[in-house]
Scaffold this motif. Structure first.
Motif, PDB file in Angstrom:
ATOM      1  N   VAL A 198     -22.574 -41.213 -41.233  1.00 14.21           N
ATOM      2  CA  VAL A 198     -22.328 -40.020 -40.429  1.00 14.21           C
ATOM      3  C   VAL A 198     -22.179 -38.763 -41.296  1.00 14.21           C
ATOM      4  O   VAL A 198     -22.742 -37.720 -40.995  1.00 14.21           O
ATOM      5  CB  VAL A 198     -21.076 -40.214 -39.546  1.00 14.21           C
ATOM      6  CG1 VAL A 198     -20.676 -38.934 -38.855  1.00 14.21           C
ATOM      7  CG2 VAL A 198     -21.324 -41.307 -38.526  1.00 14.21           C
ATOM      8  N   LEU A 199     -21.433 -38.871 -42.377  1.00 16.80           N
ATOM      9  CA  LEU A 199     -21.070 -37.681 -43.145  1.00 16.80           C
ATOM     10  C   LEU A 199     -21.967 -37.381 -44.338  1.00 16.80           C
ATOM     11  O   LEU A 199     -22.104 -36.222 -44.719  1.00 16.80           O
ATOM     12  CB  LEU A 199     -19.628 -37.814 -43.646  1.00 16.80           C
ATOM     13  CG  LEU A 199     -18.559 -37.954 -42.574  1.00 16.80           C
ATOM     14  CD1 LEU A 199     -17.211 -38.177 -43.214  1.00 16.80           C
ATOM     15  CD2 LEU A 199     -18.534 -36.735 -41.673  1.00 16.80           C
ATOM     16  N   ASP A 200     -22.561 -38.397 -44.933  1.00 14.06           N
ATOM     17  CA  ASP A 200     -23.172 -38.179 -46.236  1.00 14.06           C
ATOM     18  C   ASP A 200     -24.696 -38.132 -46.166  1.00 14.06           C
ATOM     19  O   ASP A 200     -25.271 -37.085 -45.913  1.00 14.06           O
ATOM     20  CB  ASP A 200     -22.704 -39.269 -47.204  1.00 14.06           C
ATOM     21  CG  ASP A 200     -23.045 -38.968 -48.640  1.00 14.06           C
ATOM     22  OD1 ASP A 200     -23.226 -37.792 -48.968  1.00 14.06           O
ATOM     23  OD2 ASP A 200     -23.115 -39.927 -49.420  1.00 14.06           O
ATOM     24  N   ASP A 201     -25.338 -39.232 -46.397  1.00  9.96           N
ATOM     25  CA  ASP A 201     -26.777 -39.204 -46.630  1.00  9.96           C
ATOM     26  C   ASP A 201     -27.634 -39.471 -45.400  1.00  9.96           C
ATOM     27  O   ASP A 201     -28.812 -39.177 -45.408  1.00  9.96           O
ATOM     28  CB  ASP A 201     -27.146 -40.180 -47.751  1.00  9.96           C
ATOM     29  CG  ASP A 201     -26.725 -41.599 -47.449  1.00  9.96           C
ATOM     30  OD1 ASP A 201     -26.166 -41.835 -46.370  1.00  9.96           O
ATOM     31  OD2 ASP A 201     -26.951 -42.465 -48.303  1.00  9.96           O
ATOM     32  N   GLY A 202     -27.089 -40.070 -44.367  1.00 14.31           N
ATOM     33  CA  GLY A 202     -27.854 -40.310 -43.160  1.00 14.31           C
ATOM     34  C   GLY A 202     -28.704 -41.559 -43.166  1.00 14.31           C
ATOM     35  O   GLY A 202     -29.459 -41.789 -42.237  1.00 14.31           O
TER      36      GLY A 202
END
Length: 62
Positions: A32-36
Motif C-alpha cells: 500500500v505505502l511503498d512500491d506497489g
C-alpha cells in the motif's frame, strides 16, 4: 501425542503467528505505502503453511 509431535505443534503455532501477524501486515503495508508490487509471496506462504502443517503432523499419526 508424542514429545516430538508436541514440539512440532509448538513450532507450527509460532510460525503461523509470525506469518499471519507480523509478515502479512508488513507485506500489505509495503504494497500500500511503498512500491506497489502485489504481495504474491505472502499469498503463497499464507496458503501453503496450513497444508504443510497438516501433512507433516499426519506423519506422526501413521
Amino acid at each position: 501425542m508424542s514429545k516430538q509431535e508436541r514440539k512440532w505443534r509448538k513450532i507450527y503455532f509460532w510460525l503461523m503467528i509470525f506469518i499471519y501477524c507480523i509478515y502479512g501486515p508488513v507485506e500489505i503495508l509495503e504494497y500500500v505505502l511503498d512500491d506497489g508490487n502485489f504481495p504474491l509471496s505472502f499469498i503463497f506462504v499464507g496458503l501453503a503453511i496450513p497444508f504443510i502443517r497438516k501433512n507433516h503432523l499426519n506423519k506422526f499419526n501413521e
